[in-house]
Design an enzyme around this catalytic site. Structure first.
Site, PDB file in Angstrom:
ATOM      1  N   ASP A 104       1.187  -6.166  -6.084  1.00 19.40           N
ATOM      2  CA  ASP A 104      -0.204  -5.835  -5.785  1.00 19.40           C
ATOM      3  C   ASP A 104      -1.059  -7.103  -5.777  1.00 19.40           C
ATOM      4  O   ASP A 104      -1.904  -7.313  -4.897  1.00 19.40           O
ATOM      5  CB  ASP A 104      -0.717  -4.839  -6.817  1.00 19.40           C
ATOM      6  CG  ASP A 104      -2.176  -4.478  -6.611  1.00 19.40           C
ATOM      7  OD1 ASP A 104      -2.548  -4.129  -5.482  1.00 19.40           O
ATOM      8  OD2 ASP A 104      -2.954  -4.556  -7.579  1.00 19.40           O
ATOM      9  N   GLU A 175       4.602  -2.385  -2.488  1.00 12.76           N
ATOM     10  CA  GLU A 175       4.093  -3.434  -3.370  1.00 12.76           C
ATOM     11  C   GLU A 175       5.187  -3.954  -4.293  1.00 12.76           C
ATOM     12  O   GLU A 175       5.251  -5.159  -4.577  1.00 12.76           O
ATOM     13  CB  GLU A 175       2.919  -2.908  -4.181  1.00 12.76           C
ATOM     14  CG  GLU A 175       1.670  -2.638  -3.340  1.00 12.76           C
ATOM     15  CD  GLU A 175       0.530  -2.078  -4.145  1.00 12.76           C
ATOM     16  OE1 GLU A 175      -0.633  -2.265  -3.746  1.00 12.76           O
ATOM     17  OE2 GLU A 175       0.789  -1.429  -5.196  1.00 12.76           O
TER      18      GLU A 175
END
Length: 374
Positions: A104, A175
């Site tokens: 992320d 992610e």
């Protein structure tokens, strides 16, 4: 509480604060940033990667088998308790949440840096809004499915069907893959993959946010030439409608001054772009000139020239704006269209985030018709 739930809660709180600040700012600044909402978080971008997605980048390979296995392991497999502060060194959690957390951050870094390169003139507020579209769950989930990452995800058998179809799980997996690739091969490899992948998404998000800010579309010449869209020369409008949101000021006062000297009646016809165009037969004003369709509901004094303001709320007034140039404003960032009639004759039209700025643009055309060069 697991990482994905914490991140969702953090985003919700952050967006609430940002919306409050932006709402206050937008009351004073035309064209201010629109609030972030669930629509943006769940909006899926769909850029063109050519026939059969021929330009869609190939998925890199995570060489380290241990990292790769962990990237594709969902927390439902081990069913570890969520309230544990820290794993024992000899018994680390086997799921991909730590890689998701890392990915992320890496993804945000790469996309933000990419936007610096693509749109060097873009301010922080709109940049944040564009990035939220680019890395939103719907977009990341779509990319994840294109790479068929969910098909490789290890899940608890009892929850596999539901979790594999979850948008959040699909986005989190992408992610996690970014985080795993970063851990395995470093930032250079990640950037080489993500830059061509997210450039089309960034450009599409830029155009969406630009429209939400009630800005005209890019001129075709700039769009085709691949000009840097965040630079100042990208704000001009190439259509037959010369009104822009970045025009000069002072034309309105000069226009009114000349009309006042000539003792001519001037009318300003406003429209917010939200109603359907009227037909001449239903127009409240009988006139032989179709450009003179107007409904007078309030009189105002504008720089000494008597003016009649016609507002679209309740009564409709059509300023004659071509459909392909119409941009509908919002409560936070309104858009006003206006045409100016002098003694019932059409003299010009304009557009702006306030009535005054729209009148100034219309006054530019009016001055030309009066034969006054400025």
């Amino acid at each position: 509480m697991v990482y994905s739930e914490l991140r969702a809660l953090t985003r919700s709180c952050t967006n609430h604060v940002l919306n409050s600040v932006r709402l206050q700012s937008s009351l004073a600044l035309p064209g201010a940033l629109l609030p972030i909402n669930d629509f943006e978080e769940n909006m899926k971008l769909d850029p063109d990667f050519g026939p059969n997605s021929i330009n869609f980048p190939v998925l890199p390979v995570i060489a380290d088998a241990r990292v790769r296995d962990q990237v594709f392991t969902h927390r439902s497999v081990a069913a570890r308790p969520t309230h544990v502060f820290e794993d024992h060194p000899d018994d680390p959690s086997p799921d991909n949440e730590k890689y998701e957390h890392l990915g992320d951050t890496v993804l945000g870094l790469v996309v933000t840096n990419l936007m610096f390169e693509l749109f060097p003139g873009l301010r922080v507020g709109p940049s944040t809004k564009i990035r939220s579209l680019v890395v939103g769950n719907s977009t990341l989930a779509d990319i994840s499915k294109r790479y068929k990452l969910p098909d490789r995800l290890r899940l608890h058998p009892a929850q596999a069907l539901t979790l594999r179809a979850s948008t959040n799980v699909q986005a989190d997996l992408f992610e996690a893959f970014v985080g795993g690739l970063f851990k395995d091969q470093g930032l250079g490899v990640v950037q080489a993959w993500l830059r061509p992948l997210f450039e089309p998404y960034s450009r599409e998000a830029y155009h969406i946010v630009r429209k939400q800010h009630s800005l005209p579309p890019l001129p075709p010449s700039l769009a085709q030439a691949g000009a840097k869209e965040g630079s100042s020369n990208a704000y001009s409008e190439s259509s037959t409608h010369p009104a822009t949101f970045y025009g000069t000021t002072g034309h309105l006062a000069l226009f009114n001054q000349h009309l006042q000297k000539a003792n001519k009646r001037v009318e300003w016809v406003y429209w917010d772009g939200k109603d359907a165009p009227p037909t001449p037969s239903t127009s409240p004003l009988n006139s032989n000139n179709s450009d003179a369709l107007a409904t007078s509901n309030s009189s105002v004094e504008s720089d000494g020239a008597t003016s009649t303001a016609i507002v679209a709320a309740g009564w409709y007034a059509d300023p004659g704006v071509p459909e392909h140039l119409r941009i509908e404003g919002t409560q936070v960032t309104p858009v006003w269209y206006v045409k100016v009639l002098v003694e019932g004759e059409f003299y010009g039209r304009g557009r702006g985030n306030t009535k005054k700025s729209a009148r100034n643009e219309a006054a530019k055309e009016g001055l030309v018709k009066l034969g006054i060069e400025v």
